[in-house]
Design a protein around this motif. Structure first.
Motif, PDB file in Angstrom:
ATOM      1  N   THR A 216       6.304  20.190   0.295  1.00 54.99           N
ATOM      2  CA  THR A 216       5.371  20.235  -0.818  1.00 54.99           C
ATOM      3  C   THR A 216       4.777  18.849  -1.042  1.00 54.99           C
ATOM      4  OG1 THR A 216       6.738  21.916  -1.781  1.00 54.99           O
ATOM      5  CG2 THR A 216       5.088  20.918  -3.207  1.00 54.99           C
ATOM      6  N   ILE A 217       3.464  18.798  -1.002  1.00 52.26           N
ATOM      7  CA  ILE A 217       2.793  17.531  -1.228  1.00 52.26           C
ATOM      8  C   ILE A 217       2.251  17.579  -2.648  1.00 52.26           C
ATOM      9  CG2 ILE A 217       0.867  16.080  -0.498  1.00 52.26           C
ATOM     10  CD1 ILE A 217       1.181  17.454   2.256  1.00 52.26           C
ATOM     11  N   PRO A 218       2.399  16.509  -3.381  1.00 56.28           N
ATOM     12  CA  PRO A 218       1.927  16.562  -4.763  1.00 56.28           C
ATOM     13  C   PRO A 218       0.454  16.914  -4.821  1.00 56.28           C
ATOM     14  CG  PRO A 218       2.999  14.451  -4.280  1.00 56.28           C
ATOM     15  CD  PRO A 218       2.912  15.195  -3.001  1.00 56.28           C
ATOM     16  N   GLY A 219       0.102  17.861  -5.643  1.00 58.69           N
ATOM     17  CA  GLY A 219      -1.288  18.240  -5.810  1.00 58.69           C
ATOM     18  C   GLY A 219      -1.962  17.334  -6.812  1.00 58.69           C
ATOM     19  N   GLY A 220      -3.274  17.404  -6.846  1.00 57.12           N
ATOM     20  CA  GLY A 220      -4.009  16.602  -7.805  1.00 57.12           C
ATOM     21  C   GLY A 220      -4.046  17.278  -9.154  1.00 57.12           C
ATOM     22  N   GLN A 221      -4.623  16.557 -10.104  1.00 54.04           N
ATOM     23  CA  GLN A 221      -4.872  17.144 -11.410  1.00 54.04           C
ATOM     24  C   GLN A 221      -6.371  17.310 -11.485  1.00 54.04           C
ATOM     25  OE1 GLN A 221      -3.185  13.721 -12.907  1.00 54.04           O
ATOM     26  NE2 GLN A 221      -1.123  14.515 -13.136  1.00 54.04           N
TER      27      GLN A 221
ATOM     28  N   MET B 161       0.846  -1.196   0.000  1.00 55.08           N
ATOM     29  CA  MET B 161       0.000   0.000   0.000  1.00 55.08           C
ATOM     30  C   MET B 161       0.872   1.233   0.000  1.00 55.08           C
ATOM     31  SD  MET B 161      -2.221   0.825   3.403  1.00 55.08           S
ATOM     32  CE  MET B 161      -2.565   2.557   3.565  1.00 55.08           C
ATOM     33  N   THR B 162       0.377   2.259  -0.603  1.00 56.13           N
ATOM     34  CA  THR B 162       1.168   3.492  -0.692  1.00 56.13           C
ATOM     35  C   THR B 162       0.971   4.352   0.540  1.00 56.13           C
ATOM     36  OG1 THR B 162      -0.631   4.507  -1.861  1.00 56.13           O
ATOM     37  CG2 THR B 162       1.123   3.589  -3.202  1.00 56.13           C
ATOM     38  N   PHE B 163       1.779   5.383   0.625  1.00 59.27           N
ATOM     39  CA  PHE B 163       1.691   6.307   1.750  1.00 59.27           C
ATOM     40  C   PHE B 163       0.563   7.289   1.471  1.00 59.27           C
ATOM     41  CE2 PHE B 163       2.899  10.241   3.881  1.00 59.27           C
ATOM     42  CZ  PHE B 163       3.119   9.780   5.157  1.00 59.27           C
ATOM     43  N   LEU B 164      -0.605   6.946   1.975  1.00 62.68           N
ATOM     44  CA  LEU B 164      -1.766   7.779   1.658  1.00 62.68           C
ATOM     45  C   LEU B 164      -2.452   8.246   2.931  1.00 62.68           C
ATOM     46  CD1 LEU B 164      -3.401   5.769  -1.221  1.00 62.68           C
ATOM     47  CD2 LEU B 164      -2.707   8.147  -1.353  1.00 62.68           C
ATOM     48  N   GLY B 165      -3.010   9.406   2.853  1.00 63.89           N
ATOM     49  CA  GLY B 165      -3.903   9.837   3.909  1.00 63.89           C
ATOM     50  C   GLY B 165      -3.253  10.094   5.242  1.00 63.89           C
ATOM     51  N   MET B 166      -1.960  10.333   5.250  1.00 65.03           N
ATOM     52  CA  MET B 166      -1.281  10.550   6.519  1.00 65.03           C
ATOM     53  C   MET B 166      -1.192  12.050   6.801  1.00 65.03           C
ATOM     54  SD  MET B 166       0.234   8.925   8.996  1.00 65.03           S
ATOM     55  CE  MET B 166       0.834   7.365   8.384  1.00 65.03           C
ATOM     56  N   PRO B 167      -1.967  12.549   7.752  1.00 68.39           N
ATOM     57  CA  PRO B 167      -1.885  13.970   8.034  1.00 68.39           C
ATOM     58  C   PRO B 167      -0.494  14.334   8.553  1.00 68.39           C
ATOM     59  CG  PRO B 167      -3.735  12.942   9.177  1.00 68.39           C
ATOM     60  CD  PRO B 167      -2.876  11.853   8.644  1.00 68.39           C
ATOM     61  N   LEU B 168      -0.024  15.473   8.119  1.00 74.64           N
ATOM     62  CA  LEU B 168       1.262  15.937   8.633  1.00 74.64           C
ATOM     63  C   LEU B 168       1.076  16.464  10.043  1.00 74.64           C
ATOM     64  CD1 LEU B 168       2.783  17.915   5.689  1.00 74.64           C
ATOM     65  CD2 LEU B 168       3.426  15.671   6.522  1.00 74.64           C
TER      66      LEU B 168
ATOM     67  N   ARG C 194      -5.975  14.690  -2.444  1.00 73.68           N
ATOM     68  CA  ARG C 194      -6.686  14.582  -1.164  1.00 73.68           C
ATOM     69  C   ARG C 194      -5.708  14.573   0.009  1.00 73.68           C
ATOM     70  NH1 ARG C 194      -9.593  12.963  -5.153  1.00 73.68           N
ATOM     71  NH2 ARG C 194     -11.869  12.965  -5.096  1.00 73.68           N
ATOM     72  N   THR C 195      -4.561  13.914  -0.172  1.00 72.84           N
ATOM     73  CA  THR C 195      -3.566  13.924   0.901  1.00 72.84           C
ATOM     74  C   THR C 195      -3.074  15.337   1.158  1.00 72.84           C
ATOM     75  OG1 THR C 195      -2.865  11.796   0.052  1.00 72.84           O
ATOM     76  CG2 THR C 195      -1.476  12.785   1.716  1.00 72.84           C
ATOM     77  N   ARG C 196      -2.931  16.074   0.084  1.00 67.11           N
ATOM     78  CA  ARG C 196      -2.516  17.469   0.203  1.00 67.11           C
ATOM     79  C   ARG C 196      -3.542  18.263   1.023  1.00 67.11           C
ATOM     80  NH1 ARG C 196       0.088  21.679  -3.492  1.00 67.11           N
ATOM     81  NH2 ARG C 196      -0.781  23.585  -2.656  1.00 67.11           N
ATOM     82  N   ALA C 197      -4.829  18.070   0.707  1.00 69.15           N
ATOM     83  CA  ALA C 197      -5.883  18.774   1.444  1.00 69.15           C
ATOM     84  C   ALA C 197      -5.895  18.342   2.909  1.00 69.15           C
ATOM     85  CB  ALA C 197      -7.239  18.505   0.798  1.00 69.15           C
ATOM     86  N   LEU C 198      -5.679  17.048   3.128  1.00 66.97           N
ATOM     87  CA  LEU C 198      -5.694  16.513   4.487  1.00 66.97           C
ATOM     88  C   LEU C 198      -4.565  17.101   5.332  1.00 66.97           C
ATOM     89  CD1 LEU C 198      -7.351  14.484   6.101  1.00 66.97           C
ATOM     90  CD2 LEU C 198      -5.805  12.689   5.349  1.00 66.97           C
ATOM     91  N   ALA C 199      -3.479  17.448   4.693  1.00 66.98           N
ATOM     92  CA  ALA C 199      -2.345  18.003   5.422  1.00 66.98           C
ATOM     93  C   ALA C 199      -2.569  19.453   5.825  1.00 66.98           C
ATOM     94  CB  ALA C 199      -1.086  17.892   4.564  1.00 66.98           C
ATOM     95  N   ASP C 200      -3.624  20.076   5.296  1.00 65.92           N
ATOM     96  CA  ASP C 200      -3.900  21.478   5.605  1.00 65.92           C
ATOM     97  C   ASP C 200      -4.805  21.538   6.833  1.00 65.92           C
ATOM     98  OD1 ASP C 200      -4.956  24.062   5.758  1.00 65.92           O
ATOM     99  OD2 ASP C 200      -4.752  24.362   3.594  1.00 65.92           O
ATOM    100  N   GLU C 201      -4.230  21.879   7.975  1.00 66.81           N
ATOM    101  CA  GLU C 201      -5.011  21.801   9.217  1.00 66.81           C
ATOM    102  C   GLU C 201      -6.202  22.757   9.226  1.00 66.81           C
ATOM    103  OE1 GLU C 201      -3.230  23.464  12.775  1.00 66.81           O
ATOM    104  OE2 GLU C 201      -1.561  24.239  11.594  1.00 66.81           O
TER     105      GLU C 201
END
Lengths: 509, 331
Positions: A18-23, A1-8, A325-332
């Motif tokens: 920098t977290i990769p943004g979506g397209q 499994m990849t590193f997903l959904g882990m809040p910073l 989504r991971t990028r958004a999740l990292a934004d408190e």
């Protein structure tokens, strides 16, 4: 499994990695103000949307008012979603194990490109090449596949994707883009729809603009596809972690046809759609239909768990999509935007959306939620995203109706701050200059008093009259509004004079 | 009680009569008013523009001004600014790493009331005519304004006070909960959408036949007053895409026939269908049926503090916010 959904862990903006943004399936490269200009002058569009949103607004208000525990339901929905986001890696792992155990296959996709490639590969392996030399798949309406631009991608790969949701079909046949997440063809009226059907459905014949007749034409058009197409692509409203099940709620039944008739079912779902267990549906199946269509319950609710020999699709795949989504999740300050269950209630109450329509927002998710989701998932750096958080008067109607209590106005303000910090232009705009000056002046009462001492002169210069036209940014105001006559004195001055007078009187007496 | 007045920047610099009216009402009830001289603005303009760093010294100025002065409760004739004190100031101070300022701001905000909140919840006023001598013999409609409605949850406080004014002909505003389109810098960043929202708001104000549109926020009234003025002056919103097809015919002031409204000038297309004809700029009104014809209007936007302060002895002359007001001594 990849590193997903882990809040910073909480971090300052400066040292945030920098977290990769979506397209984002961005369809515009201009700012909201520029794009909305074109749509504002389309009176037909404004009438269509205004009529539809006001109707659905009233329906929603009626069915929400029936529940005396609506606020508790919202709170429960918000809490459940927050809990999932806080524990997303664990729930994703649990879901993957159970989905796989039930006979399904999981694919992880970091972004739109990866997701499109996975679906293409699966379609090529399972959908036969037809006499036309192309392959076909049928589709259930899905925001996730809109987001990644799946239909457009498949087309370039020799695969035609047929939308089966009525409104989505109208949009597709009209070579158009959806302008609303629940009612994609909200900007079209029935005359326009009749014209599209007559032109694009070979067997439709002559049609009137009667909705029943139009729906029947679509039904005939679609029935053959359901019975002959081998591969279906769907989205999902919910993924249930403890059983590995997926669910779709819909109004027409076309979705259930897609979910049950073909041999292969490929679902594309955002990683944020998980719920811990079936028990959680009690809350969400009350919140979602009431908020979206103004119904107590939607007509069709389908859940499926893996595959069963001899019953339904035998090849069951799921693409779990990050795409920002991971990028958004990292934004408190912004992550609660991921709580969105795509009900569209915020669009139906938004005065800005009502006047510009969805296309003005330039990406898959329009309206208030789009104005925060797009920048959160793909970054404010792009001009078309940076302008979205300003596409709101911050009236707060969206927050009031949101079934999972996303504080959209506060997130808009947060993203404006992100945009201001990103400092797009080295040359300050007139507004920025004015704000900088105002900040200096308003940092001291004395400075403001000094500035206000210019009022008598300004009052004299304007002849004590209202101001009808000004240059520069103020001209944006005076294009349609007068500025009231300036007073001769500020309240501060009047107060000081009055105090002095009172003191004099006291001295005399 | 010693009541500190937070005038707010727009009222201080553009509508001093609104602050004067606020003082008048509270003095009539026997309270002492203080005006912390270091005050400027709540910071909302900068906060809502995303300029948190520029907002911080403005928030600090507010905290300083209200900490340096002795008072029991504070009041502002502006729901939006009171909401900003409580909802935004502490948040921004925290975001800037200034926890001490955040605590101070929250403390002040906790004791600051919007005018109708203060009158109703703290001072127990339920009848403006009996308790304040309020007298306003005009047809009035009321726009609740978003932040009062959704952030402060003012409910019926403002409209109940207005209804209890002697002589008032209170008429509900259709679609009252719709935003007027001001939104601070929104009206500059997205002027066309803002104008489209304003035009619809002006249409509903016209449909009531009210002489006065009132509310509790000078900023919204600035917007609506500016729209009403332009609309009545020119009969349309020039330069705005298709936002209006209602034409206003200028007419002589004698048509109005009321000394208190002698400057009111417009009649909405009463006897001529052409006045409601859509499409002059390729447009049509969304709901022309909402616009009643045949009534006489000359509509102004007036802050509700001025209506509450108006009495038989000292009647308010109905003029738009921003116009010079006769009288208005503080004492």
């Amino acid at each position: 499994m990849t590193f997903l959904g882990m809040p910073l862990l909480p971090s300052t903006r400066r040292d945030r990695p920098t977290i990769p943004g979506g397209q984002g399936n961005i369809v515009e490269d201009e700012s909201f103000a520029e794009v909305s200009h074109q749509h504002l002058s389309n009176q037909q569009l404004r009438n269509n949307i205004g009529h539809a949103t006001s109707t659905i607004r009233e329906k929603r208000a009626d069915v929400v008012a029936e529940l005396d525990d609506w606020e508790e339901l919202r709170e429960a929905g918000s809490r459940a979603k927050n809990h999932v986001m806080e524990n997303l890696p664990e729930y994703l792992a649990e879901f993957e194990a159970n989905f796989t155990a039930a006979g399904g296959v999981i694919h992880w996709a970091r972004d739109a490109d990866e997701a499109n490639a996975i679906v293409t590969e699966l379609a090529e392996a399972n959908a036969p090449v037809l006499d036309s030399g192309r392959r076909e798949v049928i589709k259930v309406k899905s925001m996730a596949t809109q987001e990644i631009g799946l239909n457009e991608h498949l087309e370039t790969q020799g695969i035609d994707a047929f939308e089966t949701d009525l409104a989505e079909l109208i949009v597709q046949l009209g070579d158009d883009k959806p302008s609303h997440i629940l009612v994609p063809a909200i900007h079209r009226n029935r005359d326009e729809i009749r014209d599209i059907f007559e032109e694009k459905m070979p067997d439709a014949g002559d049609l009137t603009n009667d909705p029943t007749e139009l729906a029947e034409a679509a039904r005939r058009h679609l029935r053959h596809k359901f019975l002959t197409t081998k591969v279906a692509v769907s989205g999902a409203n919910f993924g249930i972690a403890d059983t590995g099940s997926l669910g779709v709620v819909e109004s027409e039944g076309n979705g259930r046809m897609c979910l049950t008739l073909p041999e292969t079912l490929i679902t594309v779902m955002g990683i944020e759609k998980l719920l811990p267990s079936f028990d959680d549906l009690e809350v969400f199946l009350q919140l979602l239909p009431r908020s979206s269509t103004g119904e107590r319950m939607n007509p069709y609710t389908s859940f499926w768990t893996g595959s069963t020999p001899g019953d339904g699709p035998q090849n069951v795949h799921l693409v779990l999509l990050d795409n920002g989504r991971t990028r958004a999740l990292a934004d408190e300050h912004g992550r609660t935007a991921l709580n969105c269950i795509r009900c569209s209630a915020c669009m139906n109450v938004c005065p800005v959306y009502e006047r510009t329509g969805g296309h003005a927002y330039g990406s898959t998710y329009p309206g208030p939620i789009g104005a925060i989701l797009s920048p959160l998932m793909t970054g404010v750096e792009a001009e078309e995203n940076g302008s979205l958080p300003y596409a709101s008067s911050l009236c707060g109607a969206c927050y009031d109706v949101c079934p999972v209590k996303i504080d959209i106005p506060s997130i808009l303000v947060h993203l404006r701050n992100e945009d201001a910090e990103a400092n797009h232009s080295p040359v300050s705009s007139q507004l920025d200059t004015a704000l900088t000056g105002a900040s200096w002046m308003m940092s001291e009462g004395k400075r403001m008093a000094t500035a206000e001492s210019g009022l008598p002169i300004a009052h004299a210069v304007t002849g004590g009259e209202q101001i009808n036209s000004l240059p520069g940014i103020a001209g944006a105001w005076t294009s349609s509004r007068d500025i009231p006559a300036l007073p001769e004195k500020s309240f501060r001055q009047l107060w000081a004079e009055d105090e002095a007078r009172a003191e004099e009187e006291d001295d005399e007496s | 009680m010693k009541i500190a007045l937070f005038a707010t920047c727009i009222v201080d610099a553009m509508y001093p009569e609104v602050a004067q009216a606020t003082v008048t009402i509270l003095r009539r009830l026997g309270h002492e008013i203080v005006f912390p001289s270091g005050q400027t603005c709540c910071g909302q303009m900068h906060i809502n523009s995303g300029k948190f760093a520029q907002a911080e010294p403005v928030i600090a100025a507010h905290a300083r001004a209200f900490s340096d002065t002795d008072w029991d409760v504070a009041v502002a004739p502006a729901a939006s600014c009171v909401a900003s004190l409580g909802h935004q100031q502490p948040m921004v101070a925290r975001r800037m790493g200034n926890d001490a300022l955040a605590a101070e701001a929250a403390d002040i905000a906790g004791q600051t009331y919007e005018l109708s909140q203060l009158l109703t919840d703290v001072l127990g006023i339920t009848d403006a005519a009996a308790d304040l001598g309020s007298y306003f013999p005009h047809r009035v409609t009321y726009h609740p304004s978003c932040h009062g409605m959704r952030l402060l949850r003012l409910g019926d406080r403002q409209s109940d006070l207005l209804r209890s004014v002697e002589g008032i002909d209170y008429v509900d505003l259709p679609l009252a909960d719709a935003c007027c389109g001001f939104g601070g810098t929104f009206s500059v960043k997205n002027p066309e959408v803002s104008s489209a929202m304003l035009a619809d708001k002006i249409r509903t104000v016209h449909s009531t036949g009210a002489e006065v549109c009132t509310g509790g926020d000078a900023s919204c009234l600035l917007h609506m007053g500016g729209g009403l003025s332009r609309f009545q002056r020119t009969g349309s919103f020039e330069g705005t895409p298709d936002v209006t097809a209602v034409h206003v015919r200028q007419t002589s002031s004698t048509d109005v026939g009321d000394d208190n409204v002698d400057h009111l000038t417009a009649v909405v297309g009463a006897d001529d269908d052409d006045h409601l004809t859509p499409g002059e700029k390729g447009t049509s009104p969304a709901e022309p049926s909402r616009i009643q014809s045949g009534f006489r209007v000359g509509q102004s936007a007036v802050h509700l503090a001025r209506i509450l302060a108006s009495t038989k002895e000292d009647p308010l002359r109905v003029q738009s916010e921003g116009a010079t007001v006769s009288g208005g001594s503080l004492r």
